[in-house]
Design a protein around this motif. Structure first.
Motif, PDB file in Angstrom:
ATOM      1  N   ASN A  71      22.456 -23.409   5.869  1.00  0.00           N
ATOM      2  CA  ASN A  71      21.400 -24.440   5.525  1.00  0.00           C
ATOM      3  C   ASN A  71      19.950 -23.494   5.704  1.00  0.00           C
ATOM      4  N   GLN A  72      19.930 -22.286   6.258  1.00  0.00           N
ATOM      5  CA  GLN A  72      18.758 -21.491   5.847  1.00  0.00           C
ATOM      6  C   GLN A  72      18.899 -20.963   4.729  1.00  0.00           C
ATOM      7  N   ALA A  73      19.915 -20.558   4.272  1.00  0.00           N
ATOM      8  CA  ALA A  73      20.210 -20.003   2.830  1.00  0.00           C
ATOM      9  C   ALA A  73      19.776 -20.980   1.869  1.00  0.00           C
ATOM     10  N   LEU A  74      20.332 -22.239   1.859  1.00  0.00           N
ATOM     11  CA  LEU A  74      20.054 -23.265   1.035  1.00  0.00           C
ATOM     12  C   LEU A  74      18.575 -23.454   1.047  1.00  0.00           C
ATOM     13  N   ALA A  75      18.025 -23.549   2.406  1.00  0.00           N
ATOM     14  CA  ALA A  75      16.454 -23.807   2.177  1.00  0.00           C
ATOM     15  C   ALA A  75      15.679 -22.853   1.551  1.00  0.00           C
ATOM     16  N   LEU A  76      15.913 -21.633   1.643  1.00  0.00           N
ATOM     17  CA  LEU A  76      15.323 -20.674   1.022  1.00  0.00           C
ATOM     18  C   LEU A  76      15.627 -20.494  -0.558  1.00  0.00           C
ATOM     19  N   ALA A  77      16.674 -20.804  -0.768  1.00  0.00           N
ATOM     20  CA  ALA A  77      17.088 -20.645  -2.221  1.00  0.00           C
ATOM     21  C   ALA A  77      16.277 -22.038  -2.682  1.00  0.00           C
ATOM     22  N   LEU A  78      16.332 -23.235  -2.271  1.00  0.00           N
ATOM     23  CA  LEU A  78      15.480 -24.180  -2.872  1.00  0.00           C
ATOM     24  C   LEU A  78      13.768 -24.078  -2.769  1.00  0.00           C
ATOM     25  N   ALA A  79      13.557 -23.138  -1.872  1.00  0.00           N
ATOM     26  CA  ALA A  79      11.973 -22.714  -1.886  1.00  0.00           C
ATOM     27  C   ALA A  79      11.581 -21.973  -3.093  1.00  0.00           C
ATOM     28  N   ARG A  80      12.691 -21.175  -3.463  1.00  0.00           N
ATOM     29  CA  ARG A  80      12.525 -20.516  -4.786  1.00  0.00           C
ATOM     30  C   ARG A  80      12.316 -21.514  -6.118  1.00  0.00           C
ATOM     31  N   GLU A  81      13.241 -22.446  -6.108  1.00  0.00           N
ATOM     32  CA  GLU A  81      13.272 -23.439  -6.992  1.00  0.00           C
ATOM     33  C   GLU A  81      12.183 -24.315  -7.074  1.00  0.00           C
ATOM     34  N   ILE A  82      11.293 -24.646  -5.947  1.00  0.00           N
ATOM     35  CA  ILE A  82      10.210 -25.524  -6.150  1.00  0.00           C
ATOM     36  C   ILE A  82       8.883 -24.679  -5.794  1.00  0.00           C
ATOM     37  N   GLY A 139       6.719 -26.013  -1.321  1.00  0.00           N
ATOM     38  CA  GLY A 139       6.401 -24.963  -2.708  1.00  0.00           C
ATOM     39  C   GLY A 139       5.423 -23.817  -2.396  1.00  0.00           C
ATOM     40  N   GLN A 140       5.041 -23.625  -1.215  1.00  0.00           N
ATOM     41  CA  GLN A 140       4.130 -22.524  -0.694  1.00  0.00           C
ATOM     42  C   GLN A 140       5.025 -21.574   0.085  1.00  0.00           C
ATOM     43  N   THR A 141       6.302 -21.784   0.323  1.00  0.00           N
ATOM     44  CA  THR A 141       7.254 -20.927   1.363  1.00  0.00           C
ATOM     45  C   THR A 141       7.608 -19.793   0.588  1.00  0.00           C
ATOM     46  N   TRP A 142       8.096 -19.901  -0.541  1.00  0.00           N
ATOM     47  CA  TRP A 142       8.452 -18.455  -1.256  1.00  0.00           C
ATOM     48  C   TRP A 142       7.686 -17.562  -1.324  1.00  0.00           C
ATOM     49  N   GLY A 143       7.832 -16.262  -0.946  1.00  0.00           N
ATOM     50  CA  GLY A 143       7.007 -15.209  -0.994  1.00  0.00           C
ATOM     51  C   GLY A 143       7.855 -13.800  -1.066  1.00  0.00           C
ATOM     52  N   LYS A 144       6.789 -12.865  -1.035  1.00  0.00           N
ATOM     53  CA  LYS A 144       7.225 -11.332  -1.304  1.00  0.00           C
ATOM     54  C   LYS A 144       8.377 -11.240  -0.008  1.00  0.00           C
ATOM     55  N   GLY A 145       9.612 -10.553  -0.442  1.00  0.00           N
ATOM     56  CA  GLY A 145      10.488 -10.272   0.637  1.00  0.00           C
ATOM     57  C   GLY A 145      11.729 -11.445   0.555  1.00  0.00           C
ATOM     58  N   ALA A 146      11.287 -12.583  -0.021  1.00  0.00           N
ATOM     59  CA  ALA A 146      12.288 -13.745   0.125  1.00  0.00           C
ATOM     60  C   ALA A 146      13.459 -13.564  -0.677  1.00  0.00           C
ATOM     61  N   ALA A 147      13.472 -12.881  -1.831  1.00  0.00           N
ATOM     62  CA  ALA A 147      14.645 -12.702  -2.912  1.00  0.00           C
ATOM     63  C   ALA A 147      15.684 -11.697  -2.279  1.00  0.00           C
ATOM     64  N   GLU A 148      14.841 -10.606  -1.645  1.00  0.00           N
ATOM     65  CA  GLU A 148      15.853  -9.801  -0.925  1.00  0.00           C
ATOM     66  C   GLU A 148      16.593 -10.231   0.399  1.00  0.00           C
ATOM     67  N   ALA A 149      15.991 -10.966   0.982  1.00  0.00           N
ATOM     68  CA  ALA A 149      16.562 -11.607   2.135  1.00  0.00           C
ATOM     69  C   ALA A 149      17.665 -12.578   1.641  1.00  0.00           C
ATOM     70  N   LEU A 150      17.601 -13.272   0.717  1.00  0.00           N
ATOM     71  CA  LEU A 150      18.584 -14.512   0.339  1.00  0.00           C
ATOM     72  C   LEU A 150      19.947 -13.525  -0.167  1.00  0.00           C
ATOM     73  N   GLY A 174       3.419 -30.789  -3.893  1.00  0.00           N
ATOM     74  CA  GLY A 174       3.790 -32.071  -3.270  1.00  0.00           C
ATOM     75  C   GLY A 174       5.001 -32.079  -2.719  1.00  0.00           C
ATOM     76  N   LEU A 175       5.867 -31.120  -2.675  1.00  0.00           N
ATOM     77  CA  LEU A 175       7.343 -31.212  -2.137  1.00  0.00           C
ATOM     78  C   LEU A 175       7.308 -30.725  -0.708  1.00  0.00           C
ATOM     79  N   VAL A 176       8.036 -31.351   0.359  1.00  0.00           N
ATOM     80  CA  VAL A 176       8.489 -30.881   1.472  1.00  0.00           C
ATOM     81  C   VAL A 176      10.112 -31.138   1.634  1.00  0.00           C
ATOM     82  N   VAL A 177      10.924 -30.137   1.972  1.00  0.00           N
ATOM     83  CA  VAL A 177      12.294 -30.051   2.038  1.00  0.00           C
ATOM     84  C   VAL A 177      12.789 -29.761   3.478  1.00  0.00           C
ATOM     85  N   VAL A 178      13.486 -30.538   3.977  1.00  0.00           N
ATOM     86  CA  VAL A 178      14.089 -30.141   5.445  1.00  0.00           C
ATOM     87  C   VAL A 178      15.628 -30.264   5.194  1.00  0.00           C
ATOM     88  N   VAL A 179      16.153 -28.951   5.608  1.00  0.00           N
ATOM     89  CA  VAL A 179      17.424 -28.869   5.341  1.00  0.00           C
ATOM     90  C   VAL A 179      18.001 -28.408   6.889  1.00  0.00           C
TER      91      VAL A 179
END
Length: 368
Positions: free
Chosen positions: A283-294, A323-334, A299-304
């Motif tokens: 779920n954490q992996a899906l949420a972070l991957a979706l953060a990149r998508e949005i 839409g503001q969650t994705w940031g520096k270091g997220a891609a490496e963490a994913l 206007g979006l909030v996603v709870v997984v």
């Protein structure tokens, strides 16, 4: 002031609350005879057992559940806590305890067996020639390969004496009633807990099996709560059964195209893990991957989150992203399967504690 984040989380929680182990079990007990013994196994075992004990009164009761999930039980209940998702020595002790309890029931006796997801890891008795090391290695390999729950539990049944109907094969009493909370697609008793509550091919006792809570019930309740908030429900489907690599582009495109309203999805995605994965679950992996998508969408909030309150070998249920969650270091963490570490750093983890149920995962997306 209620924020969009608050609303999305409330919708997700309404889904979880609707399939609580206590309420779902209690509602199913009125037409059952009083048992002589209660056995409960799985992540929701404690809440299910409490419901039965409150309904029938004090009875011999064995509960087998995940570490930290049995705190609400009284001292009169025999409690075994074991490891999940990779079994440990306590899992074998729990499996033997189940076999002994079933085998000790006498002619004319009644058994109430309460089953929920997680039982595959929490209780086991292995066929001759297999060891705990073999079992743990099998579970780690299946998790790393990203097998779905149906395939995983089919493999588990092959080396088990208590799965696939094996547990109740030793029952010599008059009646066995099985109530289950489903964490699998199709609510198949042979798949829930690898079939620890399934009936054997041949049995000489009266029996009933019933699903008392499922992902569809959770999704329906989430949708009802969204409507009660005056929101438009755009979709309700069990479509999370796929590998993240295939799932994320599909969901991402749907989220970006969403009009105002709420989308509710359920299921159980799979993740192929790299060597030496970091911290986090599917779920954490899906949420972070979706953060990149949005990313950049205002206007979006996603709870997984996992409806049991845990996601893989972590204390978080999942995450809440925008839409503001994705940031520096997220891609490496994913890439490193270390989504949990990154999401914790940015305050995006969803932490609920044990919920007393387990009906796979729930995704709620809200566009305001």
């Amino acid at each position: 002031m209620t924020t969009a984040r608050d609303q999305a989380l409330a919708i997700w929680q309404a889904g979880v609350d609707a399939v609580g182990g206590y309420a779902a079990t209690r509602a199913a007990l009125d037409d059952l005879p009083c048992p002589d013994r209660i056995l409960a196994v799985g992540k929701a075992a404690a809440s299910m057992a409490r419901a039965a004990l409150d309904h029938f009164g004090p009875l011999p009761c064995l509960v087998i559940t995940k570490d930290g999930h049995g705190a609400e039980l009284t001292a009169s209940v025999q409690l075994i806590e074991a490891a999940h998702p990779v079994p440990d020595a306590r899992s074998l002790m729990a499996g033997r305890a189940l076999l002994q309890a079933v085998g000790a029931m006498t002619e004319g006796s009644h058994l109430l067996l309460l089953v929920s997801g997680g039982a595959s890891s929490l209780a086991e008795d292995l066929v001759t020639g297999k060891t705990l090391d073999d079992l743990a290695a099998l579970n780690r390999a299946m998790l790393a390969e990203g097998l779905d729950i149906t395939a995983m539990n089919a493999c588990r049944r092959q080396i088990s004496r208590i799965k696939g109907g094996g547990l109740l094969a030793g029952f010599k009493g008059q009646r066995a009633d099985v109530l289950a909370i489903s964490d699998v697609p199709g609510d198949d008793m042979m798949v829930i807990g690898s079939g620890i509550g399934a009936l054997p091919d041949a049995y000489g006792f009266a029996a009933s099996t019933r699903i008392v809570a499922s992902n569809s019930v959770a999704r329906a309740a989430a949708c009802d709560h969204a409507r009660a908030l005056g929101l438009n429900v755009l979709g309700d489907a069990e479509t999370l059964h796929d590998d993240l690599a295939a799932l994320v582009p599909r969901i991402g495109a749907r989220l970006r195209a969403m009009p105002r309203g709420v989308l509710v999805l359920g299921g159980e995605p799979t993740v192929v893990l790299p060597p030496n994965p970091g911290r986090g679950g599917r779920n954490q992996a899906l949420a972070l991957a979706l953060a990149r998508e949005i990313a950049g969408d205002p206007g979006l909030v996603v709870v997984v989150g996992g409806t049991d309150g845990t996601d893989g070998p972590t204390d978080a249920a999942g995450a809440i992203v925008t839409g503001q969650t994705w940031g520096k270091g997220a891609a490496e963490a994913l890439t490193a399967a270390d989504s949990g570490t990154w999401l914790e750093r940015v305050g995006a983890l969803l932490v609920t504690g044990p919920t007393g149920t387990n009906v796979m995962d729930l995704l709620v997306a809200l566009r305001t």
